[in-house]
Design a protein around this motif. Structure first.
Motif, mmCIF file in Angstrom:
data_model
loop_
_atom_site.group_PDB
_atom_site.id
_atom_site.type_symbol
_atom_site.label_atom_id
_atom_site.label_comp_id
_atom_site.label_asym_id
_atom_site.label_seq_id
_atom_site.Cartn_x
_atom_site.Cartn_y
_atom_site.Cartn_z
ATOM 1 N N ARG A 220 -22.526 24.170 -1.280
ATOM 2 C CA ARG A 220 -23.940 24.130 -1.682
ATOM 3 C C ARG A 220 -24.136 23.135 -2.825
ATOM 4 O O ARG A 220 -25.100 22.383 -2.846
ATOM 5 C CB ARG A 220 -24.396 25.527 -2.096
ATOM 6 N N LEU B 21 -26.491 19.790 -2.765
ATOM 7 C CA LEU B 21 -27.507 19.527 -3.787
ATOM 8 C C LEU B 21 -27.309 18.156 -4.434
ATOM 9 O O LEU B 21 -28.268 17.419 -4.645
ATOM 10 C CB LEU B 21 -27.478 20.622 -4.851
ATOM 11 N N HIS C 216 -28.267 15.149 -2.108
ATOM 12 C CA HIS C 216 -29.686 14.964 -1.816
ATOM 13 C C HIS C 216 -30.544 14.778 -3.068
ATOM 14 O O HIS C 216 -31.741 15.001 -3.038
ATOM 15 C CB HIS C 216 -30.198 16.133 -0.979
#
Length: 124
Positions: free
Chosen positions: A15, A19, A22
């Motif tokens: 995750r 993050l 992007h």
């Protein structure tokens, strides 16, 4: 979002990598990593290249169609790209787009560019 959650085990490495991958291109992290080059998109680089080529085309047209009595026109300066030094030399922040615009620069051995006679011979 607290990045300490990764150390606490509440945020997975996957995750966190999603993050980070992007983050916006014009965000603070991109500006810190790539300086002013982060502010230019591919479209901006292409538009600068088009402007450089248009300036060279106008210079060629004016050079070929000027009177022989007048002094030669100055070769147009290319637009400054992010990461380029004050004289157009590329720096470390350059991401390769500068190479696409190098076709608009003056010929290597002749800073003034081709003469009117050379242009007329080439386009005749």
């Amino acid at each position: 979002m607290d990045l300490l959650d990764w150390h606490r085990g509440r945020l997975s490495a996957r995750r966190l990598s999603v993050l980070l991958a992007h983050l916006p291109r014009d965000g603070a992290v991109a500006r810190a990593l790539h300086d002013e080059a982060a502010e230019w998109s591919v479209t901006d680089h292409l538009l600068a290249t088009v402007a450089d080529h248009l300036a060279v085309a106008n210079w060629m047209f004016a050079t070929v169609n000027r009177d022989e009595d007048t002094e030669p026109l100055e070769y147009p300066e290319p637009l400054r790209r992010p990461g380029a030094g004050p004289e157009g030399e590329s720096g470390a922040a350059d991401d390769g787009a500068q190479g696409a615009a190098s076709g608009a620069a003056a010929p290597a051995g002749d800073a003034a560019g081709p003469s009117a006679a050379e242009l007329i011979r080439f386009f005749s």
